[in-house]
Design a protein around this motif. Structure first.
Motif, PDB file in Angstrom:
ATOM      1  N   LEU A  74     114.008  68.464  57.200  1.00 12.69           N
ATOM      2  CA  LEU A  74     112.784  68.178  56.459  1.00 12.69           C
ATOM      3  C   LEU A  74     112.407  66.957  56.027  1.00 12.69           C
ATOM      4  CD1 LEU A  74     110.770  69.826  54.989  1.00 12.69           C
ATOM      5  CD2 LEU A  74     112.196  70.189  52.961  1.00 12.69           C
ATOM      6  N   MET A  75     113.396  66.008  55.770  1.00 10.69           N
ATOM      7  CA  MET A  75     113.153  64.863  55.262  1.00 10.69           C
ATOM      8  C   MET A  75     112.491  63.965  56.514  1.00 10.69           C
ATOM      9  SD  MET A  75     113.914  63.747  52.086  1.00 10.69           S
ATOM     10  CE  MET A  75     114.224  61.785  52.426  1.00 10.69           C
ATOM     11  N   GLU A  76     113.007  64.202  57.591  1.00 11.62           N
ATOM     12  CA  GLU A  76     112.580  63.548  58.746  1.00 11.62           C
ATOM     13  C   GLU A  76     110.933  64.061  59.069  1.00 11.62           C
ATOM     14  OE1 GLU A  76     114.296  62.046  62.901  1.00 11.62           O
ATOM     15  OE2 GLU A  76     114.372  64.264  62.857  1.00 11.62           O
ATOM     16  N   GLU A  77     110.628  65.292  58.928  1.00 12.65           N
ATOM     17  CA  GLU A  77     109.339  65.740  59.038  1.00 12.65           C
ATOM     18  C   GLU A  77     108.252  65.070  57.975  1.00 12.65           C
ATOM     19  OE1 GLU A  77     107.793  67.467  61.153  1.00 12.65           O
ATOM     20  OE2 GLU A  77     109.856  68.011  62.354  1.00 12.65           O
ATOM     21  N   ILE A  78     108.792  65.030  56.707  1.00 13.54           N
ATOM     22  CA  ILE A  78     108.264  64.309  55.753  1.00 13.54           C
ATOM     23  C   ILE A  78     107.971  62.808  56.231  1.00 13.54           C
ATOM     24  CG2 ILE A  78     107.940  63.361  53.255  1.00 13.54           C
ATOM     25  CD1 ILE A  78     109.596  66.365  52.732  1.00 13.54           C
ATOM     26  N   ALA A  79     109.242  62.273  56.600  1.00 10.19           N
ATOM     27  CA  ALA A  79     108.894  60.793  56.999  1.00 10.19           C
ATOM     28  C   ALA A  79     107.793  60.570  57.880  1.00 10.19           C
ATOM     29  CB  ALA A  79     110.177  60.319  57.382  1.00 10.19           C
ATOM     30  N   ASP A  80     107.952  61.583  59.056  1.00 11.50           N
ATOM     31  CA  ASP A  80     106.986  61.221  60.180  1.00 11.50           C
ATOM     32  C   ASP A  80     105.538  61.574  59.833  1.00 11.50           C
ATOM     33  OD1 ASP A  80     106.972  60.902  63.297  1.00 11.50           O
ATOM     34  OD2 ASP A  80     105.987  63.115  63.067  1.00 11.50           O
ATOM     35  N   THR A  81     105.237  62.426  58.725  1.00 15.56           N
ATOM     36  CA  THR A  81     103.858  62.875  58.218  1.00 15.56           C
ATOM     37  C   THR A  81     103.318  61.546  57.606  1.00 15.56           C
ATOM     38  OG1 THR A  81     104.540  65.077  58.282  1.00 15.56           O
ATOM     39  CG2 THR A  81     102.546  64.277  56.521  1.00 15.56           C
ATOM     40  N   LEU A  82     104.438  60.946  56.771  1.00 21.76           N
ATOM     41  CA  LEU A  82     104.115  59.533  56.038  1.00 21.76           C
ATOM     42  C   LEU A  82     104.057  58.410  57.096  1.00 21.76           C
ATOM     43  CD1 LEU A  82     106.579  59.809  53.027  1.00 21.76           C
ATOM     44  CD2 LEU A  82     104.074  60.051  52.950  1.00 21.76           C
ATOM     45  N   LEU A  83     104.794  58.284  58.182  1.00 26.61           N
ATOM     46  CA  LEU A  83     104.843  57.438  58.959  1.00 26.61           C
ATOM     47  C   LEU A  83     104.378  57.893  60.600  1.00 26.61           C
ATOM     48  CD1 LEU A  83     107.739  55.662  57.218  1.00 26.61           C
ATOM     49  CD2 LEU A  83     105.419  54.470  57.491  1.00 26.61           C
TER      50      LEU A  83
ATOM     51  N   THR B 134     107.159  75.738  47.401  1.00 25.16           N
ATOM     52  CA  THR B 134     105.735  75.177  47.475  1.00 25.16           C
ATOM     53  C   THR B 134     105.249  75.682  48.648  1.00 25.16           C
ATOM     54  OG1 THR B 134     105.992  73.349  46.019  1.00 25.16           O
ATOM     55  CG2 THR B 134     103.938  73.364  47.164  1.00 25.16           C
ATOM     56  N   CYS B 135     105.847  75.312  49.624  1.00 22.74           N
ATOM     57  CA  CYS B 135     105.397  75.867  51.061  1.00 22.74           C
ATOM     58  C   CYS B 135     105.214  77.260  51.114  1.00 22.74           C
ATOM     59  CB  CYS B 135     106.174  75.412  52.256  1.00 22.74           C
ATOM     60  SG  CYS B 135     106.077  73.376  52.311  1.00 22.74           S
ATOM     61  N   ARG B 136     106.344  77.966  50.622  1.00 26.28           N
ATOM     62  CA  ARG B 136     106.390  79.479  50.962  1.00 26.28           C
ATOM     63  C   ARG B 136     105.321  80.029  50.019  1.00 26.28           C
ATOM     64  NH1 ARG B 136     112.143  78.671  49.815  1.00 26.28           N
ATOM     65  NH2 ARG B 136     113.137  78.970  51.959  1.00 26.28           N
ATOM     66  N   ALA B 137     104.896  79.261  48.808  1.00 23.32           N
ATOM     67  CA  ALA B 137     103.915  79.812  48.069  1.00 23.32           C
ATOM     68  C   ALA B 137     102.392  79.570  48.672  1.00 23.32           C
ATOM     69  CB  ALA B 137     103.832  78.924  46.518  1.00 23.32           C
ATOM     70  N   ARG B 138     102.286  78.766  49.557  1.00 23.75           N
ATOM     71  CA  ARG B 138     101.225  78.395  50.374  1.00 23.75           C
ATOM     72  C   ARG B 138     101.230  79.428  51.442  1.00 23.75           C
ATOM     73  NH1 ARG B 138      99.159  72.437  49.704  1.00 23.75           N
ATOM     74  NH2 ARG B 138      99.184  72.250  47.386  1.00 23.75           N
ATOM     75  N   HIS B 139     102.337  80.407  51.533  1.00 23.99           N
ATOM     76  CA  HIS B 139     102.360  81.096  52.853  1.00 23.99           C
ATOM     77  C   HIS B 139     102.711  80.299  53.998  1.00 23.99           C
ATOM     78  CE1 HIS B 139     101.180  84.261  49.961  1.00 23.99           C
ATOM     79  NE2 HIS B 139      99.977  83.610  49.837  1.00 23.99           N
ATOM     80  N   VAL B 140     103.465  79.583  54.052  1.00 20.98           N
ATOM     81  CA  VAL B 140     104.079  78.709  55.305  1.00 20.98           C
ATOM     82  C   VAL B 140     105.390  78.880  55.371  1.00 20.98           C
ATOM     83  CG1 VAL B 140     104.108  76.291  56.172  1.00 20.98           C
ATOM     84  CG2 VAL B 140     102.079  77.069  54.786  1.00 20.98           C
ATOM     85  N   ALA B 141     105.879  79.257  56.489  1.00 25.36           N
ATOM     86  CA  ALA B 141     107.351  79.597  56.609  1.00 25.36           C
ATOM     87  C   ALA B 141     108.105  78.090  56.554  1.00 25.36           C
ATOM     88  CB  ALA B 141     107.685  80.085  57.797  1.00 25.36           C
ATOM     89  N   ARG B 142     107.400  77.214  57.403  1.00 27.47           N
ATOM     90  CA  ARG B 142     108.166  75.556  57.750  1.00 27.47           C
ATOM     91  C   ARG B 142     106.983  74.630  57.372  1.00 27.47           C
ATOM     92  NH1 ARG B 142     110.100  74.946  62.621  1.00 27.47           N
ATOM     93  NH2 ARG B 142     111.151  73.093  61.999  1.00 27.47           N
TER      94      ARG B 142
ATOM     95  N   LEU C 254     102.975  73.424  60.030  1.00 22.65           N
ATOM     96  CA  LEU C 254     101.665  73.058  59.588  1.00 22.65           C
ATOM     97  C   LEU C 254     100.993  72.091  60.487  1.00 22.65           C
ATOM     98  CD1 LEU C 254     102.241  72.845  55.601  1.00 22.65           C
ATOM     99  CD2 LEU C 254     101.058  74.689  56.925  1.00 22.65           C
ATOM    100  N   PRO C 255      99.849  72.322  60.710  1.00 24.26           N
ATOM    101  CA  PRO C 255      99.054  71.240  61.298  1.00 24.26           C
ATOM    102  C   PRO C 255      99.101  69.800  60.501  1.00 24.26           C
ATOM    103  CG  PRO C 255      97.425  73.004  61.058  1.00 24.26           C
ATOM    104  CD  PRO C 255      98.702  73.348  60.352  1.00 24.26           C
ATOM    105  N   ARG C 256      99.008  68.726  61.228  1.00 22.77           N
ATOM    106  CA  ARG C 256      99.240  67.421  60.621  1.00 22.77           C
ATOM    107  C   ARG C 256      98.070  67.212  59.402  1.00 22.77           C
ATOM    108  NH1 ARG C 256     101.765  63.134  60.929  1.00 22.77           N
ATOM    109  NH2 ARG C 256     102.641  63.653  63.035  1.00 22.77           N
TER     110      ARG C 256
ATOM    111  N   GLN D 297      97.715  66.876  53.457  1.00 27.46           N
ATOM    112  CA  GLN D 297      97.370  67.341  52.242  1.00 27.46           C
ATOM    113  C   GLN D 297      98.338  67.592  51.224  1.00 27.46           C
ATOM    114  OE1 GLN D 297      93.775  66.851  51.006  1.00 27.46           O
ATOM    115  NE2 GLN D 297      94.764  67.410  49.303  1.00 27.46           N
ATOM    116  N   LEU D 298      99.187  68.688  51.835  1.00 29.13           N
ATOM    117  CA  LEU D 298     100.458  69.056  50.855  1.00 29.13           C
ATOM    118  C   LEU D 298     101.102  67.731  50.503  1.00 29.13           C
ATOM    119  CD1 LEU D 298     102.081  71.178  49.816  1.00 29.13           C
ATOM    120  CD2 LEU D 298     103.151  71.112  52.070  1.00 29.13           C
TER     121      LEU D 298
END
Length: 189
Positions: free
Chosen positions: A54-63, A107-115, A119-121, A126-127
């Motif tokens: 998850l941290m790598e996905e967050i980092a890839d979204t930031l960078l 928060t992701c689950r509350a937005r009905h997102v499994a992972r 999500l699209p980029r 936005q999240l």
């Protein structure tokens, strides 16, 4: 005390120090933590494998990947994030990040997102903007600034970040204090 006795005493002190730093004592502590059920005893670092992904996905979204340089995921930032967080951050910051990642999944689950990764980029960005706005309101107690910081450090100190995203020269020669940049040229690393 003669020279021979001094050398024996010094050798004993050095031997004890080498024994203590060899990992034997740390291994004993790890076994004790495993008996108590501590999370760090079973994992090589602070983050579980899911947290690291998850941290790598967050980092890839930031960078993200750009036409001129690969992103954080391509740089293998996940392992560096694990190392930096485990070795360079205090226990309070580590726990804040781990608890924050758990809250982020909720928060992701509350937005009905499994992972998050599914999500699209644009939605991932936005999240993260929403979480960043929440972090600015919360101040220094929020988990996201530490996540952003460790993600950036992991990327910019990686070989990919240093050589592909920045203009890195191994031996630059003499110091030139004022160097013009051409349009589109990356900063010097």
């Amino acid at each position: 005390m003669n020279r021979r006795e001094a050398l024996k005493a010094g050798g004993a002190v050095v031997g004890a120090a080498l024994f203590a730093s060899s990992g034997v004592l740390a291994a004993c502590g790890k076994e004790e933590r495993a008996e108590r059920g501590d999370r760090a005893a079973s994992s090589p670092g602070v983050l579980s494998a899911d947290d690291q992904a998850l941290m790598e996905e967050i980092a890839d979204t930031l960078l993200p990947d750009t036409p001129s340089s690969p992103g954080a995921k391509a740089a293998g930032a996940g392992a560096s994030i694990q190392l930096l967080l485990t070795d360079c951050y205090d226990a309070a910051a580590q726990q804040r990040v781990v608890r924050g990642l758990t809250a982020f999944r909720e928060t992701c689950r509350a937005r009905h997102v499994a992972r998050f990764a599914s999500l699209p980029r644009a939605d991932r960005e936005q999240l993260l903007r929403d979480v960043d706005a929440e972090a600015k309101k919360a101040g220094g107690t929020h988990w996201f600034p530490a996540v952003r910081e460790v993600a950036e450090r992991a990327y910019w100190t990686s070989e990919t970040g240093m050589t592909k995203a920045l203009r890195w020269v191994r031996t630059p020669g003499h110091f030139t204090g004022c160097m013009p940049l051409a349009k589109g040229q990356p900063a010097w690393g």
